[in-house]
Design an enzyme around this catalytic site. Structure first.
Site, PDB file in Angstrom:
ATOM      1  N   GLY A  43      18.956  14.714 -11.121  1.00 45.59           N
ATOM      2  CA  GLY A  43      18.011  13.766 -11.720  1.00 45.59           C
ATOM      3  C   GLY A  43      17.509  14.136 -13.103  1.00 45.59           C
ATOM      4  N   ASP A  99      13.023  15.359 -12.589  1.00 53.62           N
ATOM      5  CA  ASP A  99      12.916  13.965 -13.010  1.00 53.62           C
ATOM      6  C   ASP A  99      11.570  13.358 -12.665  1.00 53.62           C
ATOM      7  OD1 ASP A  99      13.463  14.006 -10.276  1.00 53.62           O
ATOM      8  OD2 ASP A  99      15.150  12.626 -10.362  1.00 53.62           O
ATOM      9  N   ASP A 102       7.101  13.015  -6.893  1.00 49.45           N
ATOM     10  CA  ASP A 102       6.793  11.941  -5.941  1.00 49.45           C
ATOM     11  C   ASP A 102       5.947  12.557  -4.820  1.00 49.45           C
ATOM     12  OD1 ASP A 102       6.743   9.677  -4.386  1.00 49.45           O
ATOM     13  OD2 ASP A 102       8.839   9.756  -3.791  1.00 49.45           O
ATOM     14  N   LYS A 131       4.321  10.068 -10.109  1.00 48.89           N
ATOM     15  CA  LYS A 131       3.779   8.899  -9.411  1.00 48.89           C
ATOM     16  C   LYS A 131       2.309   9.121  -9.109  1.00 48.89           C
ATOM     17  CE  LYS A 131       7.966   7.078  -7.378  1.00 48.89           C
ATOM     18  NZ  LYS A 131       8.750   6.805  -6.170  1.00 48.89           N
ATOM     19  N   PHE A 152       9.465   2.428  -6.706  1.00 49.77           N
ATOM     20  CA  PHE A 152      10.761   3.084  -6.832  1.00 49.77           C
ATOM     21  C   PHE A 152      11.403   2.711  -8.173  1.00 49.77           C
ATOM     22  CE2 PHE A 152      15.096   4.317  -6.054  1.00 49.77           C
ATOM     23  CZ  PHE A 152      14.914   5.526  -5.411  1.00 49.77           C
ATOM     24  N   VAL A 153      11.675   3.738  -8.983  1.00 50.33           N
ATOM     25  CA  VAL A 153      12.203   3.487 -10.325  1.00 50.33           C
ATOM     26  C   VAL A 153      13.600   4.089 -10.492  1.00 50.33           C
ATOM     27  CG1 VAL A 153       9.919   3.376 -11.363  1.00 50.33           C
ATOM     28  CG2 VAL A 153      11.083   5.576 -11.232  1.00 50.33           C
ATOM     29  N   ASP A 159      18.236   7.860  -9.830  1.00 52.79           N
ATOM     30  CA  ASP A 159      19.231   7.021  -9.154  1.00 52.79           C
ATOM     31  C   ASP A 159      18.642   6.255  -7.985  1.00 52.79           C
ATOM     32  OD1 ASP A 159      18.920   9.480  -7.528  1.00 52.79           O
ATOM     33  OD2 ASP A 159      20.488   8.570  -6.300  1.00 52.79           O
ATOM     34  N   ARG A 165      21.907   6.091 -12.871  1.00 52.16           N
ATOM     35  CA  ARG A 165      21.481   7.281 -13.618  1.00 52.16           C
ATOM     36  C   ARG A 165      21.744   7.109 -15.117  1.00 52.16           C
ATOM     37  NH1 ARG A 165      20.142  11.406 -10.029  1.00 52.16           N
ATOM     38  NH2 ARG A 165      21.433  11.621  -8.177  1.00 52.16           N
TER      39      ARG A 165
HETATM   40  P1  IMP Z   1       9.696  14.538  -4.133  1.00 50.38           P
HETATM   41  O1  IMP Z   1       9.321  13.475  -3.142  1.00 50.38           O
HETATM   42  O2  IMP Z   1       8.585  14.778  -5.142  1.00 50.38           O
HETATM   43  O3  IMP Z   1      10.153  15.780  -3.459  1.00 50.38           O
HETATM   44  O4  IMP Z   1      10.926  13.953  -4.950  1.00 50.38           O
HETATM   45  C1  IMP Z   1      12.222  14.255  -4.571  1.00 50.38           C
HETATM   46  C2  IMP Z   1      13.249  13.576  -5.409  1.00 50.38           C
HETATM   47  O5  IMP Z   1      13.307  12.235  -4.961  1.00 50.38           O
HETATM   48  C3  IMP Z   1      13.056  13.476  -6.900  1.00 50.38           C
HETATM   49  O6  IMP Z   1      13.464  14.614  -7.604  1.00 50.38           O
HETATM   50  C4  IMP Z   1      13.940  12.288  -7.208  1.00 50.38           C
HETATM   51  O7  IMP Z   1      15.296  12.695  -7.330  1.00 50.38           O
HETATM   52  C5  IMP Z   1      13.786  11.424  -5.971  1.00 50.38           C
HETATM   53  N1  IMP Z   1      12.825  10.335  -6.201  1.00 50.38           N
HETATM   54  C6  IMP Z   1      11.529  10.258  -5.879  1.00 50.38           C
HETATM   55  N2  IMP Z   1      10.990   9.080  -6.283  1.00 50.38           N
HETATM   56  C7  IMP Z   1      12.010   8.408  -6.877  1.00 50.38           C
HETATM   57  C8  IMP Z   1      12.100   7.126  -7.522  1.00 50.38           C
HETATM   58  O8  IMP Z   1      11.143   6.341  -7.654  1.00 50.38           O
HETATM   59  N3  IMP Z   1      13.339   6.795  -7.988  1.00 50.38           N
HETATM   60  C9  IMP Z   1      14.426   7.597  -7.879  1.00 50.38           C
HETATM   61  N4  IMP Z   1      14.380   8.808  -7.312  1.00 50.38           N
HETATM   62  C10 IMP Z   1      13.175   9.207  -6.810  1.00 50.38           C
HETATM   63 MG    MG Z   2      17.651  11.278  -6.453  1.00 48.71          MG
END
Ligand code: IMP
Ligand code: MG
Length: 178
Positions: A43, A99, A102, A131, A152-153, A159, A165
Site C-alpha cells: 500500500g 498507506d 484504520d 481515518k 473505504f478509499v 487497493d 493502486r
Molecule cells: P489497519 O486496520 O489500520 O490495520 O489497516 C490495515 C490495512 O488495511 C492498511 O494498511 C490498508 O492496506 C488497508 N486498509 C484500511 N482501510 C483501507 C481503505 O479505506 N482502503 C484501502 N485499504 C484500506
Molecule cells: Mg490493502
C-alpha cells in the site's frame, strides 16, 4: 477506474502539495541522523516513492511485507508477517511508512515487533491517510498526510481486492463496487 468512484477526495495536485509539506517536516526532524525508512508493502509503494524523492537526506530504504486480513472492506484485526525478513535497523532511527491508519492493528503490530526484535534508536510512523474514528488500540501516527472520514478509499497505492493502486488520486469507491 475513475468512473468507479463515488467522489474524489484528493487530486494529484493536492497530494503533491501535502507531500511537499510532509517532506520538509521529516527532513528537518531527521537532519544529521542515521535514518532508515521502512515502507510497508504494497500500500505505501507510491506514497513512499513520491515522498522520499522530496527528502534530500542520506537515508536508507527497506521494505516490510505484512498481511492484514480483510473481510470485504473491514479489517479483521489479524496481522501476519515474516519475522525472518525483518530489516537490520539496530542503532538507526526508523521511520515506518504506511498507506493508512484504520484500525491501527497493522502499525501497532509492526511497531511492537520492530521494538522487540530489531533494536532501533527511535521508531516513528508516517501514514498518508488517517481515518477519523475511535480505535480500540492506543496507536498514533507521528506524521499524517490527510485525516479522512471513516470510508473505504482507493487509489495512490490503496487497493480494493488489489485493484485501483495505480489510480493517481484518492477517492471513495461507489458502494456497488465493494
Ligand atoms: P489497519 O486496520 O489500520 O490495520 O489497516 C490495515 C490495512 O488495511 C492498511 O494498511 C490498508 O492496506 C488497508 N486498509 C484500511 N482501510 C483501507 C481503505 O479505506 N482502503 C484501502 N485499504 C484500506
Ligand atoms: Mg490493502
Amino acid at each position: 477506474m475513475q468512473s468507479d468512484l463515488k467522489r474524489v477526495l484528493y487530486s494529484q495536485e493536492e497530494i503533491a502539495a501535502r507531500l511537499d509539506q510532509l517532506a520538509v517536516q521529516i527532513t528537518e526532524d531527521y537532519h544529521g541522523k542515521d535514518l532508515t525508512v521502512l515502507a510497508v508493502l504494497n500500500g505505501s509503494l507510491i506514497f513512499m516513492s513520491d515522498l522520499l524523492r522530496r527528502i534530500p537526506l542520506p537515508l536508507q530504504l527497506d521494505c516490510l511485507r505484512v498481511k492484514s486480513y480483510y473481510g470485504g472492506t473491514v479489517s479483521t484485526g489479524r496481522v501476519q508477517f515474516d519475522h525472518a525478513a525483518l530489516p537490520l535497523v539496530h542503532g538507526r532511527h526508523v521511520l515506518l511508512l504506511d498507506d493508512i491508519l484504520d484500525s491501527g492493528n497493522t502499525l501497532a503490530s509492526i511497531i511492537e515487533t520492530i521494538r522487540l526484535e530489531a533494536g532501533p534508536l527511535s521508531l516513528k510512523s508516517c501514514v498518508l491517510l488517517r481515518k477519523m474514528k475511535k480505535r480500540s488500540l492506543s496507536i498514533e501516527a507521528d506524521y499524517v498526510g490527510f485525516d479522512i472520514e471513516d470510508e473505504f478509499v482507493v487509489g495512490y497505492g490503496l487497493d480494493y481486492q488489489e485493484r485501483y493502486r495505480n489510480l493517481p488520486l484518492i477517492g471513495v469507491l461507489k458502494t456497488e463496487e465493494c
